[in-house]
Write a protein that holds these residues in place. Structure first.
Motif, PDB file in Angstrom:
ATOM      1  N   ASN A   1     -50.065  53.862 117.912  1.00  0.00           N
ATOM      2  CA  ASN A   1     -49.482  52.621 118.425  1.00  0.00           C
ATOM      3  C   ASN A   1     -48.406  52.954 119.456  1.00  0.00           C
ATOM      4  N   ASP A   2     -48.309  52.115 120.485  1.00  0.00           N
ATOM      5  CA  ASP A   2     -47.291  52.289 121.532  1.00  0.00           C
ATOM      6  C   ASP A   2     -47.341  53.695 122.132  1.00  0.00           C
TER       7      ASP A   2
ATOM      8  N   ASP B   1     -45.697  54.077 127.463  1.00  0.00           N
ATOM      9  CA  ASP B   1     -44.795  53.008 127.896  1.00  0.00           C
ATOM     10  C   ASP B   1     -45.544  52.010 128.763  1.00  0.00           C
TER      11      ASP B   1
ATOM     12  N   THR C   1     -49.982  49.877 124.092  1.00  0.00           N
ATOM     13  CA  THR C   1     -49.025  49.550 125.151  1.00  0.00           C
ATOM     14  C   THR C   1     -47.632  49.398 124.568  1.00  0.00           C
ATOM     15  N   GLY C   2     -46.701  50.250 125.023  1.00  0.00           N
ATOM     16  CA  GLY C   2     -45.340  50.195 124.514  1.00  0.00           C
ATOM     17  C   GLY C   2     -44.465  49.184 125.211  1.00  0.00           C
ATOM     18  N   GLU C   3     -44.517  49.146 126.557  1.00  0.00           N
ATOM     19  CA  GLU C   3     -43.615  48.272 127.307  1.00  0.00           C
ATOM     20  C   GLU C   3     -44.327  47.347 128.284  1.00  0.00           C
TER      21      GLU C   3
ATOM     22  N   GLU D   1     -46.212  42.104 128.537  1.00  0.00           N
ATOM     23  CA  GLU D   1     -45.318  42.872 127.674  1.00  0.00           C
ATOM     24  C   GLU D   1     -45.587  42.465 126.228  1.00  0.00           C
ATOM     25  N   PRO D   2     -45.374  43.386 125.294  1.00  0.00           N
ATOM     26  CA  PRO D   2     -45.500  43.015 123.883  1.00  0.00           C
ATOM     27  C   PRO D   2     -44.497  41.895 123.547  1.00  0.00           C
TER      28      PRO D   2
END
Length: 200
Positions: free
Chosen positions: A110-111, A114, A140-142, A197-198
């Motif tokens: 997960n994540d 970035d 996807t982190g950011e 974005e998350p």
């Protein structure tokens, strides 16, 4: 065309739309928009993954702009060979993988990155493989930047040269339904650009 046939077509692609074809074209409007978008939103040392990197022209533009942690994945083995020849410094500094994204993404945590981005790649994902969009949201982190064609009704399928299917989707809906929030959008001559974005 079945999902395996779509992947095979891209894995064996030569001539038009091949890695060498895109390396010759070099950076374009999408490359410039990616650079400006990421420069506003993340640090230059952010980890960046391009899905369907081909010969690396968009990643090369990011490297030129000072981004340093760059990864690409492409199903076509020739893509990495062309990248090494065309973008030597990028090849030396980045990490590159030959794999279908359907095979590559599930093994990532997960994540994992970035930033994840894609340029005219997701539109070739077969409907049977739509679960891959869940994986993209998960890693996807950011920031997720999706640059895809949206000039037909969602659900429409057309074939481009060589019989390659292009599946039109509502990319805003695809990713907001998977827990991401759209924070920006723009258009180029060819595509629509979505920035997600998350959700907090």
């Amino acid at each position: 065309m079945e999902s395996n046939d779509v992947r095979r077509e891209w894995a064996e692609r030569s001539g038009e739309y091949s890695p060498a074809y895109y390396a010759h074209l070099g950076s374009n409007e999408a490359s410039e928009l990616l650079v400006s978008t990421l420069a506003e939103r993340v640090a230059r040392d952010a980890s960046v993954l391009e899905l369907g990197c081909s010969s690396g022209r968009h990643l090369a533009a990011l490297r030129e702009a000072g981004f340093s942690d760059l990864t690409g994945v492409d199903v076509n083995a020739d893509a990495i060979d062309v990248l090494v020849e065309s973008f030597t410094e990028l090849a030396a500094d980045g990490a590159f993988h030959v794999a279908a994204i359907e095979e590559f993404l599930p093994d990532l945590p997960n994540d994992a990155f970035d930033v994840v981005f894609t340029v005219e790649t997701l539109q070739h994902i077969h409907p049977d493989e739509a679960w891959v969009f869940d994986e993209i949201a998960r890693i996807t982190g950011e920031e997720l930047v999706v640059v895809e064609n949206e000039d037909r009704e969602p659900g429409t399928t057309v074939e481009v040269r060589g019989g390659i299917p292009l599946y039109f989707r509502d990319w805003r809906r695809e990713f907001t339904s998977r827990g991401l929030e759209e924070v920006d959008s723009a258009t180029t001559k060819r595509d629509t650009v979505h920035v997600f974005e998350p959700e907090a």
